[in-house]
Scaffold this motif. Structure first.
Motif, PDB file in Angstrom:
ATOM      1  N   ASN A  52      -2.340   1.915  -4.446  1.00 15.99           N
ATOM      2  CA  ASN A  52      -1.419   3.042  -4.650  1.00 15.99           C
ATOM      3  C   ASN A  52      -2.160   4.354  -4.818  1.00 15.99           C
ATOM      4  O   ASN A  52      -3.327   4.393  -5.216  1.00 15.99           O
ATOM      5  CB  ASN A  52      -0.574   2.803  -5.907  1.00 15.99           C
ATOM      6  N   MET A  53      -1.449   5.444  -4.488  1.00 16.03           N
ATOM      7  CA  MET A  53      -1.977   6.762  -4.791  1.00 16.03           C
ATOM      8  C   MET A  53      -2.112   6.895  -6.310  1.00 16.03           C
ATOM      9  O   MET A  53      -1.259   6.445  -7.069  1.00 16.03           O
ATOM     10  CB  MET A  53      -1.073   7.864  -4.240  1.00 16.03           C
ATOM     11  N   ARG A  54      -3.190   7.511  -6.738  1.00 14.08           N
ATOM     12  CA  ARG A  54      -3.486   7.602  -8.159  1.00 14.08           C
ATOM     13  C   ARG A  54      -2.927   8.894  -8.763  1.00 14.08           C
ATOM     14  O   ARG A  54      -2.479   9.778  -8.054  1.00 14.08           O
ATOM     15  CB  ARG A  54      -5.001   7.558  -8.376  1.00 14.08           C
ATOM     16  N   GLU A  55      -2.961   8.982 -10.086  1.00 17.34           N
ATOM     17  CA  GLU A  55      -2.621  10.177 -10.886  1.00 17.34           C
ATOM     18  C   GLU A  55      -1.148  10.581 -10.850  1.00 17.34           C
ATOM     19  O   GLU A  55      -0.697  11.314 -11.725  1.00 17.34           O
ATOM     20  CB  GLU A  55      -3.477  11.399 -10.471  1.00 17.34           C
ATOM     21  N   THR A  56      -0.411  10.185  -9.840  1.00 14.54           N
ATOM     22  CA  THR A  56       1.002  10.531  -9.755  1.00 14.54           C
ATOM     23  C   THR A  56       1.723  10.000 -10.993  1.00 14.54           C
ATOM     24  O   THR A  56       1.590   8.833 -11.351  1.00 14.54           O
ATOM     25  CB  THR A  56       1.624   9.956  -8.472  1.00 14.54           C
ATOM     26  N   THR A  57       2.507  10.860 -11.645  1.00 17.15           N
ATOM     27  CA  THR A  57       3.036  10.584 -12.972  1.00 17.15           C
ATOM     28  C   THR A  57       4.542  10.341 -12.932  1.00 17.15           C
ATOM     29  O   THR A  57       5.304  11.193 -12.459  1.00 17.15           O
ATOM     30  CB  THR A  57       2.700  11.759 -13.914  1.00 17.15           C
ATOM     31  N   ASP A  80       0.852  -1.194   0.000  1.00 15.29           N
ATOM     32  CA  ASP A  80       0.000   0.000   0.000  1.00 15.29           C
ATOM     33  C   ASP A  80       0.886   1.241   0.000  1.00 15.29           C
ATOM     34  O   ASP A  80       1.527   1.554   1.004  1.00 15.29           O
ATOM     35  CB  ASP A  80      -0.921  -0.026   1.223  1.00 15.29           C
ATOM     36  N   VAL A  81       0.933   1.931  -1.133  1.00 12.21           N
ATOM     37  CA  VAL A  81       1.755   3.127  -1.272  1.00 12.21           C
ATOM     38  C   VAL A  81       0.849   4.350  -1.271  1.00 12.21           C
ATOM     39  O   VAL A  81       0.047   4.547  -2.192  1.00 12.21           O
ATOM     40  CB  VAL A  81       2.598   3.090  -2.565  1.00 12.21           C
ATOM     41  N   GLY A  82       0.961   5.148  -0.213  1.00 10.35           N
ATOM     42  CA  GLY A  82       0.181   6.369  -0.110  1.00 10.35           C
ATOM     43  C   GLY A  82       1.008   7.590  -0.461  1.00 10.35           C
ATOM     44  O   GLY A  82       2.163   7.491  -0.888  1.00 10.35           O
ATOM     45  N   THR A  83       0.434   8.750  -0.228  1.00  4.57           N
ATOM     46  CA  THR A  83       1.127   9.994  -0.539  1.00  4.57           C
ATOM     47  C   THR A  83       2.276  10.247   0.415  1.00  4.57           C
ATOM     48  O   THR A  83       3.316  10.789   0.021  1.00  4.57           O
ATOM     49  CB  THR A  83       0.136  11.172  -0.476  1.00  4.57           C
ATOM     50  N   THR A  84       2.125   9.846   1.666  1.00 10.36           N
ATOM     51  CA  THR A  84       3.135  10.170   2.676  1.00 10.36           C
ATOM     52  C   THR A  84       3.792   8.956   3.306  1.00 10.36           C
ATOM     53  O   THR A  84       4.624   9.109   4.198  1.00 10.36           O
ATOM     54  CB  THR A  84       2.499  11.021   3.797  1.00 10.36           C
ATOM     55  N   ARG A 113       8.845  24.209  -5.257  1.00 10.05           N
ATOM     56  CA  ARG A 113       8.253  25.537  -5.417  1.00 10.05           C
ATOM     57  C   ARG A 113       6.864  25.509  -4.785  1.00 10.05           C
ATOM     58  O   ARG A 113       6.291  24.442  -4.575  1.00 10.05           O
ATOM     59  CB  ARG A 113       8.136  25.931  -6.896  1.00 10.05           C
ATOM     60  N   PRO A 114       6.298  26.662  -4.505  1.00  5.05           N
ATOM     61  CA  PRO A 114       4.930  26.673  -3.973  1.00  5.05           C
ATOM     62  C   PRO A 114       3.966  25.931  -4.908  1.00  5.05           C
ATOM     63  O   PRO A 114       3.912  26.212  -6.108  1.00  5.05           O
ATOM     64  CB  PRO A 114       4.595  28.172  -3.903  1.00  5.05           C
ATOM     65  N   GLY A 115       3.244  24.977  -4.358  1.00  2.00           N
ATOM     66  CA  GLY A 115       2.267  24.232  -5.144  1.00  2.00           C
ATOM     67  C   GLY A 115       2.831  23.035  -5.882  1.00  2.00           C
ATOM     68  O   GLY A 115       2.081  22.254  -6.454  1.00  2.00           O
ATOM     69  N   TRP A 116       4.169  22.881  -5.889  1.00  2.00           N
ATOM     70  CA  TRP A 116       4.783  21.745  -6.565  1.00  2.00           C
ATOM     71  C   TRP A 116       5.029  20.633  -5.550  1.00  2.00           C
ATOM     72  O   TRP A 116       5.559  20.882  -4.460  1.00  2.00           O
ATOM     73  CB  TRP A 116       6.114  22.149  -7.201  1.00  2.00           C
ATOM     74  N   VAL A 117       4.672  19.420  -5.919  1.00  2.41           N
ATOM     75  CA  VAL A 117       4.878  18.258  -5.046  1.00  2.41           C
ATOM     76  C   VAL A 117       5.494  17.142  -5.884  1.00  2.41           C
ATOM     77  O   VAL A 117       4.917  16.728  -6.894  1.00  2.41           O
ATOM     78  CB  VAL A 117       3.558  17.766  -4.421  1.00  2.41           C
ATOM     79  N   GLU A 118       6.666  16.683  -5.468  1.00  2.00           N
ATOM     80  CA  GLU A 118       7.378  15.653  -6.213  1.00  2.00           C
ATOM     81  C   GLU A 118       7.715  14.463  -5.308  1.00  2.00           C
ATOM     82  O   GLU A 118       7.872  14.623  -4.094  1.00  2.00           O
ATOM     83  CB  GLU A 118       8.673  16.222  -6.805  1.00  2.00           C
ATOM     84  N   CYS A 119       7.831  13.296  -5.919  1.00  2.00           N
ATOM     85  CA  CYS A 119       8.246  12.097  -5.190  1.00  2.00           C
ATOM     86  C   CYS A 119       9.390  11.430  -5.937  1.00  2.00           C
ATOM     87  O   CYS A 119       9.538  11.606  -7.148  1.00  2.00           O
ATOM     88  CB  CYS A 119       7.079  11.119  -5.031  1.00  2.00           C
ATOM     89  N   LYS A 120      10.202  10.659  -5.220  1.00  2.00           N
ATOM     90  CA  LYS A 120      11.313   9.938  -5.833  1.00  2.00           C
ATOM     91  C   LYS A 120      10.894   8.490  -6.087  1.00  2.00           C
ATOM     92  O   LYS A 120      10.692   7.722  -5.134  1.00  2.00           O
ATOM     93  CB  LYS A 120      12.545   9.986  -4.935  1.00  2.00           C
ATOM     94  N   PRO A 121      10.750   8.090  -7.354  1.00  2.42           N
ATOM     95  CA  PRO A 121      10.313   6.718  -7.659  1.00  2.42           C
ATOM     96  C   PRO A 121      11.230   5.649  -7.074  1.00  2.42           C
ATOM     97  O   PRO A 121      10.761   4.619  -6.588  1.00  2.42           O
ATOM     98  CB  PRO A 121      10.325   6.675  -9.196  1.00  2.42           C
ATOM     99  N   GLY A 140       8.901  12.127  -9.681  1.00  2.67           N
ATOM    100  CA  GLY A 140       7.611  12.024 -10.329  1.00  2.67           C
ATOM    101  C   GLY A 140       6.738  13.159  -9.835  1.00  2.67           C
ATOM    102  O   GLY A 140       6.970  13.720  -8.752  1.00  2.67           O
ATOM    103  N   ILE A 141       5.736  13.520 -10.613  1.00  2.33           N
ATOM    104  CA  ILE A 141       4.824  14.603 -10.231  1.00  2.33           C
ATOM    105  C   ILE A 141       3.631  14.007  -9.494  1.00  2.33           C
ATOM    106  O   ILE A 141       2.887  13.187 -10.038  1.00  2.33           O
ATOM    107  CB  ILE A 141       4.355  15.398 -11.463  1.00  2.33           C
ATOM    108  N   VAL A 142       3.452  14.405  -8.237  1.00  2.00           N
ATOM    109  CA  VAL A 142       2.430  13.823  -7.368  1.00  2.00           C
ATOM    110  C   VAL A 142       1.048  14.374  -7.738  1.00  2.00           C
ATOM    111  O   VAL A 142       0.915  15.479  -8.275  1.00  2.00           O
ATOM    112  CB  VAL A 142       2.773  14.094  -5.886  1.00  2.00           C
ATOM    113  N   TRP A 143       0.027  13.628  -7.414  1.00  2.00           N
ATOM    114  CA  TRP A 143      -1.346  13.935  -7.820  1.00  2.00           C
ATOM    115  C   TRP A 143      -1.803  15.334  -7.434  1.00  2.00           C
ATOM    116  O   TRP A 143      -2.545  15.985  -8.168  1.00  2.00           O
ATOM    117  CB  TRP A 143      -2.316  12.899  -7.242  1.00  2.00           C
TER     118      TRP A 143
END
Length: 664
Positions: A164-169, A24-28, A114-122, A184-187
């Motif tokens: 998994n969290m959806r939409e994350t690209t 189960d992979v969530g946002t946090t 940046r403000p409003g930008w949310v990224e994750c490391k695959p 990756g760009i988070v949802w």
């Protein structure tokens, strides 16, 4: 373990108790949980992500290990800085919960450049999943040693499911399998605002309706994957270069995990994730050339994952060699042995997180609904095999698709759809009351404080901190507290805040009812016929997540919904992970192979009723559903209608705040 021991299955060498492993992979955070037939957690390990914000705190502190500051000190003092989960619950490191280590300049999994930008490391996500899996194998190995020495059969993992969290690209190289960029760009990232606004301005309202009919989504939102991929192609040279060289692979988190964790590096995504990309046609369950062309994507230049069902064989589990450096020798040896097991362990279940929660809540029948109370809250309404396009602000999405249940009644083997609505602020308002107003020290204190008064004393709290989501969709609204007087106390404000979340949930359910039953004039949660409430197909709301743990909050929710709809709290706190486990267990083609649960009715029998038939008289200590609780309305018609009138009035007065105060 409560409940009777599940049926023992004969293995190739000896009798075993079968389990399902759920990733189960969530946002946090990432977690891996091993479930038994009763839906109980036999083993669990979780890694809470560090972020770029916590990395800055680490660097500024000058401490060697920030995590050590978060753990209780050796002398038992309680002056450390706590951290909180996505639901606002204070957490600390334990044997079963790690907080991502920031030593040795390790890059955090989440960052906000940046403000409003949310990224994750695959790569981090993959490594965290493998570490959690290894921790469960170590725990199971230890427990099995004790079980065998005491004459009990050992546990054995039968199959693996993923939520998994959806939409994350995410994007990676077809040739190397390595990410083309380290993020990756988070949802919930909003960097594509200009792209989607330009698209909306250039698209006629008639064509917008056409696109919505195809996808079930309002495409002109930063939420979905389509605009994120377009941004990467337009702004990142490494991505556009790979695209031109036919080396670009696009996927969401489920695709990335399955690609790396299967022996054949299979490239797939399930329908519940694919339908959130903006590239899939709901009717064909496949990518649509018209949608790809709309986003200027040439399908000949990009490798898109094959769209498959939520419950089928994808490949056998293997441990990726790239994760070896992050594991101890013991963990690596156990994972390698597990990967080489005979017979191999299949990965064969996959669901986007909100669909997984719907399944984990056992909301299988059309007309059933679930609400997950996290930082925000997400409501899904099961419409069965009927695809409904909402006219009231909800999204249309796939609920699940379990094709091997084709011999069952109730069309369980066919694709099931859902209407979905999101409330922007749920647990976040509890955090705000705790951290900003300091009304209480712990998030779980909000229920007792709110229930200390019989009502809000005329106070209405609209928690629109970042605008209103479904069904109002007003980004210019802002949070408001109305109706205060000198009589108002902290308890009234706390109750009004909780009611604000519950009223939004009711508004979404009301909108979904109108979509499902084809009437704009009736309120199916309130309609009175001869002084009795009309029975509706929307008869229960299954709940899970942080706020659902409070009896007081759930009673307030039930009172606001009224006697037509009962609120049912799940017997497990990990509904999302359980949903993925159910999907995996249903993937075996025949019931004889399904040694954990035979079908969805069997799931409910074991998870809800501890292996007994529904209605069978059992003693209180033989069931596994001690957390299962149903809340019914205790409110009067007059009070409920008055409260709803106050809420609707408050909503109208908080709308458009930002646009109204702008000076031209």
């Amino acid at each position: 373990m409560s409940g009777k021991e599940p049926v023992i299955q004969s293995g190739s060498e000896r009798e075993v108790v079968p389990l399902v492993a759920s990733i189960d992979v969530g946002t946090t955070s990432s977690r891996v949980i091993l479930f038994n037939k009763l839906g109980q957690e036999i083993s669990k390990h979780q890694i809470e992500y560090s972020t770029s914000a916590s990395q800055q705190a680490y660097s500024a502190s000058g401490e060697r290990n920030l995590d050590e500051k978060r753990r209780p000190s050796s002398n038992g003092s309680d002056n450390e800085q706590p951290i909180f989960s996505a639901e606002g619950i204070a957490i600390e490191a334990t044997e079963y919960l790690e907080i991502e280590d920031l030593e040795n300049n390790v890059e955090p999994t989440l960052r906000f450049p940046r403000p409003g930008w949310v990224e994750c490391k695959p790569v981090n996500i993959l490594e965290n999943v493998v570490q959690c899996f290894a921790a469960n194998l170590i725990s199971m190995d230890r427990v099995n040693g004790d079980r065998v020495s005491n004459g009990l059969p050992p546990y054995r993992i039968k199959c693996v499911g993923i939520a998994n969290m959806r939409e994350t690209t995410l994007v990676w190289s077809k040739k190397t399998g390595i990410p083309l960029i380290d993020y990756g760009i988070v949802w919930n990232d909003v960097r594509t605002t200009e792209i989607v606004q330009k698209k909306k301005d250039e698209t006629s309202e008639e064509y917008q309706r056409h696109l919505r009919e195809m996808t079930g989504l309002p495409l002109f939102s930063t939420y979905f994957s389509c605009s994120k991929l377009r941004w990467l192609l337009d702004n990142v040279p490494a991505v556009s270069k790979a695209y031109e060289e036919n080396d670009l692979v696009f996927g969401t988190v489920d695709t990335w995990l399955i690609f790396n964790l299967t022996h054949n590096h299979v490239l797939v995504t399930d329908v519940t994730n694919a339908c959130r990309t903006g590239f899939m046609n709901l009717s064909t369950k496949n990518y649509d050339d018209e949608l790809l062309k709309y986003w200027n994507i040439d399908k000949e230049k990009i490798h898109l994952p094959k769209i498959v069902s939520s419950s089928e064989y994808y490949g056998n589990f293997v441990v990726p060699k790239c994760t070896k450096k992050t594991l101890t020798p013991t963990a690596w040896d156990l994972l390698t042995s597990f990967s080489n097991r005979t017979p191999p362990v299949p990965i064969q279940g996959c669901l986007g997180d909100q669909s997984a929660s719907l399944v984990g809540q056992l909301a299988f029948k059309p007309g059933s609904a679930k609400c997950t109370y996290g930082t925000g809250c997400f409501l899904l309404y099961n419409t069965g095999t009927t695809k409904l396009i909402s006219n009231h602000g909800a999204l249309t999405t796939f609920a699940y698709w379990f094709p091997n249940l084709h011999n069952e009644d109730d069309d369980y083997g066919k694709p099931h759809y859902a209407l979905e609505g999101s409330v922007a602020v749920a647990g976040a308002v509890v955090q705000w009351l705790r951290d900003n107003l300091r009304l209480f020290p712990r998030a779980e204190d909000v229920g007792p404080l709110a229930s200390a008064v019989p009502d809000s004393g005329g106070v209405v709290f609209v928690p629109a901190f970042s605008g209103l989501f479904a069904p109002y969709w007003d980004p210019d609204a802002r949070a408001t507290i109305m109706g205060m007087s000198q009589y108002t106390t902290a308890s009234h404000i706390a109750r009004a805040a909780v009611e604000g979340v519950c009223y939004q949930a009711r508004a979404i359910l009301k909108a979904m009812s109108s979509d499902a039953f084809g009437s704009d004039n009736k309120d199916f949660l309130e309609e009175v016929v001869d002084e009795t409430y009309e029975k509706t197909a929307l008869s229960s709301l299954a709940v899970d997540g942080g706020m659902s743990r409070s009896d007081e909050v759930m009673q307030i929710q039930a009172d606001i919904l009224g006697p037509c709809v009962k609120v049912r709290r799940s017997p497990t706190s990990e509904c999302t992970a359980l949903g993925a486990a159910i999907a995996a267990a249903m993937a075996f083609e025949s019931e004889e192979e399904r040694i954990i649960w035979k079908n969805l009715k069997d799931v409910k029998k074991w998870v809800y009723y501890g292996g007994f038939e529904r209605g069978e008289t059992v003693s209180s200590n033989t069931t596994s559903n001690s957390n299962l609780k149903v809340f019914s309305s205790k409110s009067s018609n007059q009070d409920r209608r008055k409260g709803w009138k106050m809420w609707e009035t408050a909503i109208e007065r908080c709308k458009g705040w930002i646009s109204d105060i702008q000076i031209s």
